[in-house]
Write a protein that holds these residues in place. Structure first.
Motif, PDB file in Angstrom:
ATOM      1  N   THR A 168     -15.664  -8.528 -59.610  1.00  0.00           N
ATOM      2  CA  THR A 168     -16.764  -7.585 -59.356  1.00  0.00           C
ATOM      3  C   THR A 168     -17.968  -8.289 -58.732  1.00  0.00           C
ATOM      4  OG1 THR A 168     -16.016  -6.261 -61.224  1.00  0.00           O
ATOM      5  CG2 THR A 168     -18.251  -5.851 -60.452  1.00  0.00           C
ATOM      6  N   PHE A 169     -18.279  -9.503 -59.206  1.00  0.00           N
ATOM      7  CA  PHE A 169     -19.448 -10.215 -58.682  1.00  0.00           C
ATOM      8  C   PHE A 169     -18.998 -11.519 -58.009  1.00  0.00           C
ATOM      9  CE2 PHE A 169     -21.198  -8.026 -62.578  1.00  0.00           C
ATOM     10  CZ  PHE A 169     -21.827  -7.019 -61.871  1.00  0.00           C
ATOM     11  N   GLN A 170     -19.893 -12.051 -57.182  1.00  0.00           N
ATOM     12  CA  GLN A 170     -19.611 -13.307 -56.470  1.00  0.00           C
ATOM     13  C   GLN A 170     -20.135 -14.487 -57.278  1.00  0.00           C
ATOM     14  OE1 GLN A 170     -18.406 -14.214 -53.477  1.00  0.00           O
ATOM     15  NE2 GLN A 170     -17.760 -12.157 -52.868  1.00  0.00           N
ATOM     16  N   GLU A 171     -19.361 -15.553 -57.419  1.00  0.00           N
ATOM     17  CA  GLU A 171     -19.865 -16.732 -58.132  1.00  0.00           C
ATOM     18  C   GLU A 171     -20.873 -17.497 -57.273  1.00  0.00           C
ATOM     19  OE1 GLU A 171     -15.775 -18.246 -58.191  1.00  0.00           O
ATOM     20  OE2 GLU A 171     -16.586 -20.164 -57.549  1.00  0.00           O
ATOM     21  N   ILE A 172     -21.741 -18.263 -57.935  1.00  0.00           N
ATOM     22  CA  ILE A 172     -22.667 -19.165 -57.233  1.00  0.00           C
ATOM     23  C   ILE A 172     -21.849 -20.392 -56.825  1.00  0.00           C
ATOM     24  CG2 ILE A 172     -24.696 -20.662 -57.519  1.00  0.00           C
ATOM     25  CD1 ILE A 172     -25.610 -18.793 -59.790  1.00  0.00           C
ATOM     26  N   PRO A 173     -22.006 -20.901 -55.581  1.00  0.00           N
ATOM     27  CA  PRO A 173     -21.221 -22.084 -55.212  1.00  0.00           C
ATOM     28  C   PRO A 173     -21.472 -23.267 -56.154  1.00  0.00           C
ATOM     29  CG  PRO A 173     -22.358 -21.145 -53.308  1.00  0.00           C
ATOM     30  CD  PRO A 173     -22.860 -20.414 -54.511  1.00  0.00           C
ATOM     31  N   HIS A 174     -20.448 -24.068 -56.346  1.00  0.00           N
ATOM     32  CA  HIS A 174     -20.506 -25.240 -57.227  1.00  0.00           C
ATOM     33  C   HIS A 174     -21.623 -26.188 -56.770  1.00  0.00           C
ATOM     34  CE1 HIS A 174     -19.111 -29.048 -58.920  1.00  0.00           C
ATOM     35  NE2 HIS A 174     -18.405 -28.331 -59.770  1.00  0.00           N
ATOM     36  N   ASN A 175     -22.474 -26.608 -57.704  1.00  0.00           N
ATOM     37  CA  ASN A 175     -23.563 -27.525 -57.359  1.00  0.00           C
ATOM     38  C   ASN A 175     -23.673 -28.591 -58.451  1.00  0.00           C
ATOM     39  OD1 ASN A 175     -25.964 -28.844 -56.960  1.00  0.00           O
ATOM     40  ND2 ASN A 175     -27.208 -27.001 -56.676  1.00  0.00           N
ATOM     41  N   ASP A 176     -23.183 -29.791 -58.125  1.00  0.00           N
ATOM     42  CA  ASP A 176     -23.175 -30.895 -59.096  1.00  0.00           C
ATOM     43  C   ASP A 176     -24.567 -31.311 -59.532  1.00  0.00           C
ATOM     44  OD1 ASP A 176     -20.590 -31.436 -59.685  1.00  0.00           O
ATOM     45  OD2 ASP A 176     -20.261 -32.680 -57.899  1.00  0.00           O
ATOM     46  N   GLY A 177     -25.557 -30.926 -58.728  1.00  0.00           N
ATOM     47  CA  GLY A 177     -26.926 -31.353 -59.021  1.00  0.00           C
ATOM     48  C   GLY A 177     -27.594 -30.544 -60.124  1.00  0.00           C
ATOM     49  N   LEU A 178     -26.992 -29.453 -60.559  1.00  0.00           N
ATOM     50  CA  LEU A 178     -27.632 -28.621 -61.591  1.00  0.00           C
ATOM     51  C   LEU A 178     -27.525 -29.306 -62.958  1.00  0.00           C
ATOM     52  CD1 LEU A 178     -26.391 -25.074 -60.492  1.00  0.00           C
ATOM     53  CD2 LEU A 178     -28.647 -26.104 -60.111  1.00  0.00           C
ATOM     54  N   ARG A 179     -28.536 -29.115 -63.768  1.00  0.00           N
ATOM     55  CA  ARG A 179     -28.554 -29.722 -65.103  1.00  0.00           C
ATOM     56  C   ARG A 179     -28.769 -28.644 -66.153  1.00  0.00           C
ATOM     57  NH1 ARG A 179     -26.244 -32.835 -63.003  1.00  0.00           N
ATOM     58  NH2 ARG A 179     -26.816 -34.855 -62.193  1.00  0.00           N
ATOM     59  N   ALA A 180     -28.300 -28.884 -67.379  1.00  0.00           N
ATOM     60  CA  ALA A 180     -28.469 -27.874 -68.435  1.00  0.00           C
ATOM     61  C   ALA A 180     -28.474 -28.550 -69.793  1.00  0.00           C
ATOM     62  CB  ALA A 180     -27.332 -26.865 -68.373  1.00  0.00           C
ATOM     63  N   GLU A 181     -29.039 -27.856 -70.759  1.00  0.00           N
ATOM     64  CA  GLU A 181     -29.015 -28.326 -72.148  1.00  0.00           C
ATOM     65  C   GLU A 181     -27.644 -27.962 -72.743  1.00  0.00           C
ATOM     66  OE1 GLU A 181     -31.432 -27.237 -76.310  1.00  0.00           O
ATOM     67  OE2 GLU A 181     -31.783 -26.097 -74.484  1.00  0.00           O
ATOM     68  N   VAL A 182     -26.987 -28.928 -73.361  1.00  0.00           N
ATOM     69  CA  VAL A 182     -25.702 -28.630 -74.018  1.00  0.00           C
ATOM     70  C   VAL A 182     -25.884 -28.803 -75.520  1.00  0.00           C
ATOM     71  CG1 VAL A 182     -23.251 -29.235 -74.207  1.00  0.00           C
ATOM     72  CG2 VAL A 182     -24.425 -29.444 -71.996  1.00  0.00           C
ATOM     73  N   VAL A 183     -25.616 -27.754 -76.268  1.00  0.00           N
ATOM     74  CA  VAL A 183     -25.830 -27.783 -77.721  1.00  0.00           C
ATOM     75  C   VAL A 183     -24.476 -27.674 -78.416  1.00  0.00           C
ATOM     76  CG1 VAL A 183     -26.968 -26.618 -79.643  1.00  0.00           C
ATOM     77  CG2 VAL A 183     -28.021 -26.587 -77.370  1.00  0.00           C
ATOM     78  N   HIS A 184     -24.130 -28.683 -79.194  1.00  0.00           N
ATOM     79  CA  HIS A 184     -22.874 -28.635 -79.944  1.00  0.00           C
ATOM     80  C   HIS A 184     -23.157 -28.112 -81.337  1.00  0.00           C
ATOM     81  CE1 HIS A 184     -20.070 -30.680 -77.180  1.00  0.00           C
ATOM     82  NE2 HIS A 184     -21.198 -31.169 -76.686  1.00  0.00           N
ATOM     83  N   LEU A 185     -22.504 -27.046 -81.721  1.00  0.00           N
ATOM     84  CA  LEU A 185     -22.673 -26.494 -83.068  1.00  0.00           C
ATOM     85  C   LEU A 185     -21.415 -26.766 -83.875  1.00  0.00           C
ATOM     86  CD1 LEU A 185     -24.153 -22.936 -82.301  1.00  0.00           C
ATOM     87  CD2 LEU A 185     -25.397 -25.034 -82.827  1.00  0.00           C
ATOM     88  N   LYS A 186     -21.626 -26.885 -85.189  1.00  0.00           N
ATOM     89  CA  LYS A 186     -20.453 -26.999 -86.079  1.00  0.00           C
ATOM     90  C   LYS A 186     -19.943 -25.589 -86.352  1.00  0.00           C
ATOM     91  CE  LYS A 186     -21.020 -31.325 -88.375  1.00  0.00           C
ATOM     92  NZ  LYS A 186     -22.223 -31.850 -87.742  1.00  0.00           N
ATOM     93  N   ILE A 187     -18.679 -25.499 -86.753  1.00  0.00           N
ATOM     94  CA  ILE A 187     -18.160 -24.174 -87.114  1.00  0.00           C
ATOM     95  C   ILE A 187     -19.005 -23.661 -88.278  1.00  0.00           C
ATOM     96  CG2 ILE A 187     -16.225 -22.954 -88.166  1.00  0.00           C
ATOM     97  CD1 ILE A 187     -14.345 -24.565 -86.536  1.00  0.00           C
ATOM     98  N   PRO A 188     -19.658 -22.519 -88.102  1.00  0.00           N
ATOM     99  CA  PRO A 188     -20.527 -22.029 -89.164  1.00  0.00           C
ATOM    100  C   PRO A 188     -19.716 -21.326 -90.256  1.00  0.00           C
ATOM    101  CG  PRO A 188     -20.682 -20.618 -87.227  1.00  0.00           C
ATOM    102  CD  PRO A 188     -19.640 -21.643 -86.933  1.00  0.00           C
ATOM    103  N   GLY A 189     -19.623 -21.956 -91.414  1.00  0.00           N
ATOM    104  CA  GLY A 189     -18.922 -21.329 -92.539  1.00  0.00           C
ATOM    105  C   GLY A 189     -17.414 -21.400 -92.385  1.00  0.00           C
ATOM    106  N   LYS A 190     -16.765 -20.499 -93.115  1.00  0.00           N
ATOM    107  CA  LYS A 190     -15.297 -20.520 -93.162  1.00  0.00           C
ATOM    108  C   LYS A 190     -14.720 -19.589 -92.090  1.00  0.00           C
ATOM    109  CE  LYS A 190     -11.971 -20.563 -96.968  1.00  0.00           C
ATOM    110  NZ  LYS A 190     -11.033 -19.518 -96.658  1.00  0.00           N
ATOM    111  N   MET A 191     -13.739 -20.086 -91.390  1.00  0.00           N
ATOM    112  CA  MET A 191     -13.095 -19.254 -90.371  1.00  0.00           C
ATOM    113  C   MET A 191     -12.051 -18.353 -91.026  1.00  0.00           C
ATOM    114  SD  MET A 191     -13.865 -19.608 -87.129  1.00  0.00           S
ATOM    115  CE  MET A 191     -15.397 -19.150 -87.881  1.00  0.00           C
ATOM    116  N   PRO A 192     -11.860 -17.159 -90.480  1.00  0.00           N
ATOM    117  CA  PRO A 192     -10.780 -16.321 -91.029  1.00  0.00           C
ATOM    118  C   PRO A 192      -9.428 -16.963 -90.742  1.00  0.00           C
ATOM    119  CG  PRO A 192     -11.709 -15.342 -89.037  1.00  0.00           C
ATOM    120  CD  PRO A 192     -12.545 -16.545 -89.345  1.00  0.00           C
ATOM    121  N   ALA A 193      -8.516 -16.805 -91.692  1.00  0.00           N
ATOM    122  CA  ALA A 193      -7.165 -17.319 -91.441  1.00  0.00           C
ATOM    123  C   ALA A 193      -6.522 -16.440 -90.376  1.00  0.00           C
ATOM    124  CB  ALA A 193      -6.367 -17.253 -92.731  1.00  0.00           C
TER     125      ALA A 193
END
Ligand SMILES: Cc1cc2nc3c(=O)[nH]c(=O)nc-3n(C[C@H](O)[C@H](O)[C@H](O)COP(=O)(O)OP(=O)(O)OC[C@H]3O[C@@H](n4cnc5c(N)ncnc54)[C@H](O)[C@@H]3O)c2cc1C
Length: 342
Positions: free
Chosen positions: A169-194
């Motif tokens: 439906t939409f057009q992607e933005i062309p790949h740009n190696d120069g872009l930067r972003a904050e990456v946040v790693h979270l732990k699994i919050p609580g117990k996962m459903p079986a």
């Protein structure tokens, strides 16, 4: 959970990276989220669940994510609708995004309504357009009433606003190696459903060489092809043309082709340079997905079929005979070329 700055409102894009190189819907949503974010002064955040996802995270940043929230664990490697729903619910409650966009892939179609229900909010499925209203709501534009109406939907009283969008439906933005972003790693919050389901194995559907939504040539067949055996010829023709096969709903329901080939309101929206349409009447639910086709060649016994009227070239003939004749002509052409080069 870790702390994430919440100074700005956020538009989340669920990362569906299965079959990454063929299915670009996550990248397309990141691009659209960037448009919406500039109007809302929000940031765009990709939500990545899985295991060993670094290369996808890098791709999402290069395609416009301002931030990436990652939850990794070996148990999250196989896509699990139950686990992913639970995770999405928990982090959405914690971080309160304004909008969540999810690709209307087979997985996204299962995930989105579950997340919406858990968060007690609205969901618009299969959007074909997204805008921001003057008062800051997400305007979700989607076909409705069997494709006969285009509805404009807002969710003014609940957050997040959740929408699914069909691939292509939409057009992607062309790949740009120069872009930067904050990456946040979270732990699994609580117990996962079986898991109540166990994934035994999965394999790629062999019918599709490339994404139908991206194919430059599509050979589409309908009930006028006559039988499953005759319909099979369309795959041979598509291969010779380096195209892909699409189908109407009766064909998919009859099991002549797999679900993934369905073109229309309930299936895929295509934008080929050339579309061949064999034995298709042209119901609105089908033709709604053909509006971006550049050139249409239709074959039908009935010159008054809607599909014939929409076509640039309309051939009044038996679909199966024309398909066979094209296959023969293309094979002869390939053969004569190879004779010449020998
Ligand atoms: C809510 C809803 C959603 C839907 N979503 C979709 C969707 O996403 N995609 C979709 O495709 N449909 C969808 N449909 C179904 C849609 O309304 C039509 O029923 C369907 O598209 C018709 O498929 P068809 O053209 O193959 O079959 P038909 O309508 O039966 O047309 C067959 C055509 O073949 C021609 N024909 C017959 N014999 C020959 C021959 N020997 N050679 C050449 N031509 C021949 C006939 O003249 C006719 O035009 C939906 C319907 C509903 C209610």
């Amino acid at each position: 959970m870790n702390n994430i700055s919440r100074s700005k409102s956020s538009i989340w894009v669920f990362a569906d990276y299965r079959n990454y190189f063929q299915n670009r819907v996550t990248l397309q949503l990141l691009a659209k989220a960037n448009d919406l974010a500039s109007e809302l002064d929000a940031d765009v955040c990709a939500i990545v669940f899985g295991y060993e996802t670094d290369e996808y995270v890098a791709e999402y940043i290069a395609h416009g994510a301002h931030k990436v929230i990652v939850i990794e664990h070996p148990n999250l490697k196989p896509y699990s609708v139950e686990k992913y729903t639970a995770l999405m619910e928990k982090i959405a409650r914690e971080y309160e995004p304004e909008i969540i966009l999810i690709g209307a892939t087979s997985f996204g179609k299962e995930l989105a309504p579950r997340v919406a229900k858990r968060l007690n909010t609205g969901l618009t499925a299969d959007c074909i357009g997204l805008e921001i209203t003057a008062d800051g709501n997400l305007l979700q534009i989607a076909p409705s009433f069997g494709g006969n109406l285009i509805a404009e939907i807002i969710t003014p009283d609940h957050r997040p606003q959740i929408a699914t969008v069909r691939p292509g439906t939409f057009q992607e933005i062309p790949h740009n190696d120069g872009l930067r972003a904050e990456v946040v790693h979270l732990k699994i919050p609580g117990k996962m459903p079986a898991d109540r389901l166990r994934l035994v194995a999965y394999e790629r559907q062999p019918d599709c060489e490339q994404r139908l939504e991206e194919a430059k040539i599509v050979v589409c067949g309908g009930r006028g092809m006559g039988s499953k055996l005759k319909f099979k010829k369309l795959f041979e023709l598509a291969k010779l043309l380096t195209g892909e096969v699409g189908a109407t709903r009766p064909i998919v329901y009859a099991g002549w082709a797999v679900d993934d080939t369905l073109i229309g309101q309930a299936g895929k929206h295509i934008k080929p340079r050339i579309l061949f349409s064999f034995g298709i009447s042209g119901a609105i639910q089908h033709t709604a997905a053909l509006t971006d086709a550049d050139f249409i060649i239709a074959v039908n016994k009935n010159p008054n079929a809607t599909m014939m009227k929409m076509a640039d070239v309309a051939v009044v003939a038996d679909a199966n005979q024309v398909c066979s004749a094209l296959i023969k002509a293309l094979k002869e052409r390939i053969q004569s070329k190879s004779d010449y080069s020998d």
